[in-house]
Design a protein around this motif. Sequence first.
Motif, PDB file in Angstrom:
ATOM      1  N   THR A 327       0.840  -1.191   0.000  1.00 23.15           N
ATOM      2  CA  THR A 327       0.000   0.000   0.000  1.00 23.15           C
ATOM      3  C   THR A 327       0.878   1.244   0.000  1.00 23.15           C
ATOM      4  O   THR A 327       2.037   1.201   0.420  1.00 23.15           O
ATOM      5  N   PHE A 328       0.289   2.340  -0.466  1.00 20.91           N
ATOM      6  CA  PHE A 328       0.944   3.633  -0.313  1.00 20.91           C
ATOM      7  C   PHE A 328       0.856   4.010   1.161  1.00 20.91           C
ATOM      8  O   PHE A 328      -0.238   4.088   1.728  1.00 20.91           O
ATOM      9  N   ASP A 329       1.989   4.224   1.787  1.00 24.66           N
ATOM     10  CA  ASP A 329       1.998   4.430   3.236  1.00 24.66           C
ATOM     11  C   ASP A 329       2.403   5.848   3.628  1.00 24.66           C
ATOM     12  O   ASP A 329       2.839   6.080   4.759  1.00 24.66           O
ATOM     13  N   GLY A 330       2.237   6.784   2.698  1.00 26.24           N
ATOM     14  CA  GLY A 330       2.497   8.181   3.042  1.00 26.24           C
ATOM     15  C   GLY A 330       1.515   8.703   4.071  1.00 26.24           C
ATOM     16  O   GLY A 330       1.811   9.644   4.811  1.00 26.24           O
ATOM     17  N   GLN A 331       0.337   8.114   4.124  1.00 26.21           N
ATOM     18  CA  GLN A 331      -0.668   8.419   5.138  1.00 26.21           C
ATOM     19  C   GLN A 331      -1.151   7.098   5.730  1.00 26.21           C
ATOM     20  O   GLN A 331      -1.175   6.084   5.021  1.00 26.21           O
ATOM     21  N   PRO A 332      -1.557   7.111   6.998  1.00 28.86           N
ATOM     22  CA  PRO A 332      -1.986   5.849   7.610  1.00 28.86           C
ATOM     23  C   PRO A 332      -3.159   5.194   6.875  1.00 28.86           C
ATOM     24  O   PRO A 332      -3.266   3.969   6.872  1.00 28.86           O
ATOM     25  N   ASP A 333      -4.024   6.016   6.258  1.00 28.52           N
ATOM     26  CA  ASP A 333      -5.172   5.426   5.558  1.00 28.52           C
ATOM     27  C   ASP A 333      -4.858   5.137   4.093  1.00 28.52           C
ATOM     28  O   ASP A 333      -5.744   4.786   3.332  1.00 28.52           O
ATOM     29  N   HIS A 334      -3.609   5.282   3.709  1.00 26.02           N
ATOM     30  CA  HIS A 334      -3.140   5.013   2.342  1.00 26.02           C
ATOM     31  C   HIS A 334      -3.732   5.995   1.330  1.00 26.02           C
ATOM     32  O   HIS A 334      -3.732   5.735   0.134  1.00 26.02           O
ATOM     33  N   GLY A 335      -4.244   7.112   1.827  1.00 23.35           N
ATOM     34  CA  GLY A 335      -4.885   8.097   0.951  1.00 23.35           C
ATOM     35  C   GLY A 335      -3.893   9.139   0.456  1.00 23.35           C
ATOM     36  O   GLY A 335      -2.904   9.467   1.127  1.00 23.35           O
ATOM     37  N   VAL A 336      -4.180   9.668  -0.719  1.00 23.75           N
ATOM     38  CA  VAL A 336      -3.372  10.752  -1.269  1.00 23.75           C
ATOM     39  C   VAL A 336      -4.288  11.605  -2.152  1.00 23.75           C
ATOM     40  O   VAL A 336      -5.149  11.082  -2.853  1.00 23.75           O
ATOM     41  N   THR A 337      -4.117  12.919  -2.040  1.00 25.39           N
ATOM     42  CA  THR A 337      -4.982  13.843  -2.781  1.00 25.39           C
ATOM     43  C   THR A 337      -4.209  14.439  -3.943  1.00 25.39           C
ATOM     44  O   THR A 337      -3.043  14.810  -3.816  1.00 25.39           O
ATOM     45  N   VAL A 338      -4.893  14.510  -5.082  1.00 26.69           N
ATOM     46  CA  VAL A 338      -4.277  15.081  -6.279  1.00 26.69           C
ATOM     47  C   VAL A 338      -5.298  16.018  -6.925  1.00 26.69           C
ATOM     48  O   VAL A 338      -6.509  15.766  -6.864  1.00 26.69           O
ATOM     49  N   ARG A 339      -4.806  17.108  -7.496  1.00 22.56           N
ATOM     50  CA  ARG A 339      -5.707  18.018  -8.190  1.00 22.56           C
ATOM     51  C   ARG A 339      -5.762  17.668  -9.672  1.00 22.56           C
ATOM     52  O   ARG A 339      -4.779  17.152 -10.225  1.00 22.56           O
ATOM     53  N   ARG A 340      -6.889  17.972 -10.285  1.00 26.03           N
ATOM     54  CA  ARG A 340      -7.040  17.679 -11.706  1.00 26.03           C
ATOM     55  C   ARG A 340      -5.896  18.325 -12.497  1.00 26.03           C
ATOM     56  O   ARG A 340      -5.548  19.475 -12.259  1.00 26.03           O
ATOM     57  N   GLY A 341      -5.331  17.567 -13.381  1.00 28.83           N
ATOM     58  CA  GLY A 341      -4.263  18.077 -14.220  1.00 28.83           C
ATOM     59  C   GLY A 341      -2.880  17.905 -13.628  1.00 28.83           C
ATOM     60  O   GLY A 341      -1.880  18.152 -14.295  1.00 28.83           O
ATOM     61  N   GLU A 342      -2.822  17.450 -12.369  1.00 26.60           N
ATOM     62  CA  GLU A 342      -1.520  17.270 -11.734  1.00 26.60           C
ATOM     63  C   GLU A 342      -1.018  15.840 -11.923  1.00 26.60           C
ATOM     64  O   GLU A 342      -1.805  14.904 -12.065  1.00 26.60           O
ATOM     65  N   SER A 343       0.293  15.700 -11.856  1.00 22.06           N
ATOM     66  CA  SER A 343       0.887  14.378 -11.743  1.00 22.06           C
ATOM     67  C   SER A 343       1.590  14.333 -10.388  1.00 22.06           C
ATOM     68  O   SER A 343       2.575  15.043 -10.178  1.00 22.06           O
ATOM     69  N   ALA A 344       1.061  13.556  -9.492  1.00 25.40           N
ATOM     70  CA  ALA A 344       1.582  13.544  -8.121  1.00 25.40           C
ATOM     71  C   ALA A 344       2.573  12.400  -7.941  1.00 25.40           C
ATOM     72  O   ALA A 344       2.224  11.240  -8.181  1.00 25.40           O
ATOM     73  N   PRO A 345       3.799  12.686  -7.534  1.00 23.40           N
ATOM     74  CA  PRO A 345       4.759  11.605  -7.274  1.00 23.40           C
ATOM     75  C   PRO A 345       4.491  10.954  -5.924  1.00 23.40           C
ATOM     76  O   PRO A 345       4.337  11.653  -4.924  1.00 23.40           O
ATOM     77  N   LEU A 346       4.436   9.657  -5.905  1.00 21.68           N
ATOM     78  CA  LEU A 346       4.169   8.926  -4.657  1.00 21.68           C
ATOM     79  C   LEU A 346       5.441   8.345  -4.051  1.00 21.68           C
ATOM     80  O   LEU A 346       5.387   7.770  -2.961  1.00 21.68           O
ATOM     81  N   GLY A 347       6.558   8.445  -4.762  1.00 16.96           N
ATOM     82  CA  GLY A 347       7.790   7.840  -4.248  1.00 16.96           C
ATOM     83  C   GLY A 347       7.739   6.332  -4.392  1.00 16.96           C
ATOM     84  O   GLY A 347       7.087   5.792  -5.281  1.00 16.96           O
ATOM     85  N   ASP A 348       8.404   5.659  -3.469  1.00 15.03           N
ATOM     86  CA  ASP A 348       8.460   4.196  -3.515  1.00 15.03           C
ATOM     87  C   ASP A 348       7.282   3.591  -2.753  1.00 15.03           C
ATOM     88  O   ASP A 348       6.969   4.015  -1.644  1.00 15.03           O
ATOM     89  N   ILE A 349       6.643   2.623  -3.357  1.00 17.44           N
ATOM     90  CA  ILE A 349       5.644   1.800  -2.659  1.00 17.44           C
ATOM     91  C   ILE A 349       6.266   0.425  -2.468  1.00 17.44           C
ATOM     92  O   ILE A 349       6.695  -0.225  -3.429  1.00 17.44           O
ATOM     93  N   VAL A 350       6.322   0.001  -1.221  1.00 16.54           N
ATOM     94  CA  VAL A 350       6.968  -1.275  -0.909  1.00 16.54           C
ATOM     95  C   VAL A 350       5.933  -2.397  -0.996  1.00 16.54           C
ATOM     96  O   VAL A 350       4.853  -2.310  -0.403  1.00 16.54           O
ATOM     97  N   VAL A 351       6.257  -3.427  -1.738  1.00 15.00           N
ATOM     98  CA  VAL A 351       5.378  -4.597  -1.832  1.00 15.00           C
ATOM     99  C   VAL A 351       6.109  -5.806  -1.259  1.00 15.00           C
ATOM    100  O   VAL A 351       7.337  -5.873  -1.271  1.00 15.00           O
ATOM    101  N   ARG A 352       5.322  -6.725  -0.732  1.00 14.31           N
ATOM    102  CA  ARG A 352       5.916  -7.938  -0.148  1.00 14.31           C
ATOM    103  C   ARG A 352       5.220  -9.147  -0.754  1.00 14.31           C
ATOM    104  O   ARG A 352       4.057  -9.069  -1.181  1.00 14.31           O
ATOM    105  N   GLU A 353       5.928 -10.221  -0.764  1.00 17.55           N
ATOM    106  CA  GLU A 353       5.377 -11.453  -1.317  1.00 17.55           C
ATOM    107  C   GLU A 353       4.610 -12.181  -0.217  1.00 17.55           C
ATOM    108  O   GLU A 353       5.113 -12.334   0.900  1.00 17.55           O
ATOM    109  N   VAL A 354       3.412 -12.613  -0.529  1.00 18.28           N
ATOM    110  CA  VAL A 354       2.552 -13.244   0.481  1.00 18.28           C
ATOM    111  C   VAL A 354       2.584 -14.757   0.314  1.00 18.28           C
ATOM    112  O   VAL A 354       2.394 -15.265  -0.779  1.00 18.28           O
ATOM    113  N   TRP A 355       2.818 -15.441   1.400  1.00 16.24           N
ATOM    114  CA  TRP A 355       2.777 -16.907   1.350  1.00 16.24           C
ATOM    115  C   TRP A 355       1.831 -17.433   2.398  1.00 16.24           C
ATOM    116  O   TRP A 355       1.674 -18.531   2.681  1.00 16.24           O
TER     117      TRP A 355
END
Lengths: 355, 399
Positions: A327-355
């Motif tokens: 998940t995007f973890d920049g906010q605890p609720d994984h939310g991010v706000t973007v305005r119309r016409g913008e390109s918002a950089p989210l940085g790195d999103i870490v993913v893990r392999e589930v077993w």
Amino acid sequence: MLRHCLTILAAVLLAACTPEGETGVEGTLLFRDRPLAGAQVEVYLKGEKDRSTLPFAVTSTDERGRYRVSVPPGRYFLIGKKKETAPGGQVRMLMAECPANPLEVAAGTKQVAPFSLREMGRDGALVPDRDTGVAGRVTAGGEPLSGAFVYVYTEGASGLMGPSYGEAVQTDADGTFSVGLPAGRYFLAARKRADGSRMGEPQAGDLNGTYPGNPLQVEKGRTVQLGAFALKAVDAGERLERLRQGKFARTETSFSGRLVDQDGEPAPGVYVFAYLDSRMVGKPTYISAPAGDDGGFRLFLGGGGTYFVGARSAYGGPLEPGEWVGTFDGQPDHGVTVRRGESAPLGDIVVREVW
Amino acid sequence: MIRLLALLAAVLLPAPVLALTLSGDTRWQGAIDFAETVRVESDAVLTVAPGTLVTFRGGGLEVAGRLQADGARFTGQDWDGIVLKGCGAETLLHDCIVEGARTGILVRGGQPRLEGLTLTDNGVGMELRQKTDASVSGCSFRNNAKVGLFVKDEATAAVIGSRFEGNGRFGAYIYRALPRRFSGNVLAGNPTGLMVSHFGSDPRIEGNRFEQNGLGILVDRAAKPVLAGNLLRGNGTGIRLYRRSDPRVEGNRLEGNEVGVSVAFSSYPLLVGNDLAGNGTALLLEFQSSDWERAQGSVAREAQASARGAFGQSSRSEVTEDERRPRQLSGTVDARGNWWGTDGTSELARIGSEGNPSFIEDGRDTPTFVDAGKSYPLDRALFAPWSGKPLTTDTIDTP
């Protein structure tokens, strides 16, 4: 003359400001003929509810199943829904469109006749009315098609794809099918996948079709005879184009970033999902193309707003062993706000392999 | 016809070809290169002759019709692999090599026959899904990066006489599936030989040999297989039962493992008729407590259920707590009627049924454990009556 006009205008405005001038809708939601407390009533401006738009207004029913919501004069579409735990312990979703849609609200509070929610989805199919439903015959190339699945959707907004159907039946050896339904308005689609499965996006070569007479109106006590319902093979080129035009379509608003594993190495092939709902369940509103070899992604959005962002190596169905997820973890609720016409950089999103 | 001519040209010319759809009967032989996916339509038959080398530089082979391949090699680097979509029993891959794919062979439904194959150096060697009733026999799953064989999605396939060796994480992984047979296989040198996971995974695992794995068999998350007549030798742990796993473990021989059977987190198996001689510790109970189960079990499982939603927020409702909870909580694990070896039997004769056997580690050795700041009593193993002689000498029949 001017003074006279201003006087009339002031009177109109004053009238609009008084409680008597308030406009809205009110009514009662039922389930199995009993008032349904704690259900959600959503008011939309369009009939084909676009899941990328939030409802215009939302309210809940009280303990007597009653709701009231203020809306300005206009034309509206009501949907009632409730997720609850049935006595047997299984979770079920109740849902229905108001049969009186669209509702014209002009002055005062419009009284809406009570309507019943129906049980949806895999944990409970639609509960049919007696001698009520749809029947027909699925064909391909003019020949009857056995083993095809016929899906009954209560909304068209899903594009008649995905698991949100209310009922599904399989055709017999002669291609015929019959499905019992409660009275209402429905959208039909049918598919026969080469691997015989019930779910999953149709692939090139699978047979697919939506009923040309959608939406179907089914009246109580009557089985609608559809006749032949023809399917066509999915063309690989058309499918790719549809994907490009659909959830992968380029827009001027987007998120970008990089998917990495827990060691910071790129995670290629993983999709990024954006939800409008903070619960991040069901079908995402937007999906990126798979991340590239460097883990880079760009997720195109239909407009500005707050989105809840996750990433996964597969889409559809429950999480399975071997999948990558994060998940995007920049906010605890994984939310991010973007305005119309913008390109918002989210940085790195870490993913893990589930077993 | 044009497509067929294009394919023939592709066979005759060395240059790679792009996406193809085979709508008629086709035969491949010699060396063929593809740059994109080749699709075999539902009415078409693709025959691949012995000695054929098929190289994919992109895409893969998708078969909705029939595939008959004998003695061929399918290779490439990070290609999509072979996808069999609802193929019937007429589809037969025999004595072929599939290598270098993300998933070597993906079977979606149908009843294809997969015999004597070698699946090596793929991400996943083979994945069986969508209720497939495929037959997998005499295959070798070697050095696949993640899993040799995945059996998922209510697949009922038979897996017999195959070898799983040196795979990255799991030799074989049964996830919400019920293979009609899993027997006569050898699983060696994998971090985990066989994983059986999740409620509803209740297959009979019989007559297999597990050697030199980190874990021979791992049963997890409310799976309830029957483990019978297997030989588990020289593994780190022979059988690990974890998170509400209640298998019936019967007639197995466990020897030379550091730990024979490990039981943890509210797992209440029935261990009976096994030979448990010659292990470092024959039976180990860890974080296993009826009191913990009463206090924390359902809460922990609810958290696990929530985590099954892709992003952690949702709870799926396919399995109810009532289905997963233990039926009785007596603070004991039933391990009666097993053979603990000559020395073990002598020790038991000496200490009696109320003693503390040196080869069992349980609440007699470590009375409590702490979880979230609270102490819980560790369960004890019931071991009496025990067998006075080996039980599996004449019954084990493994490859």
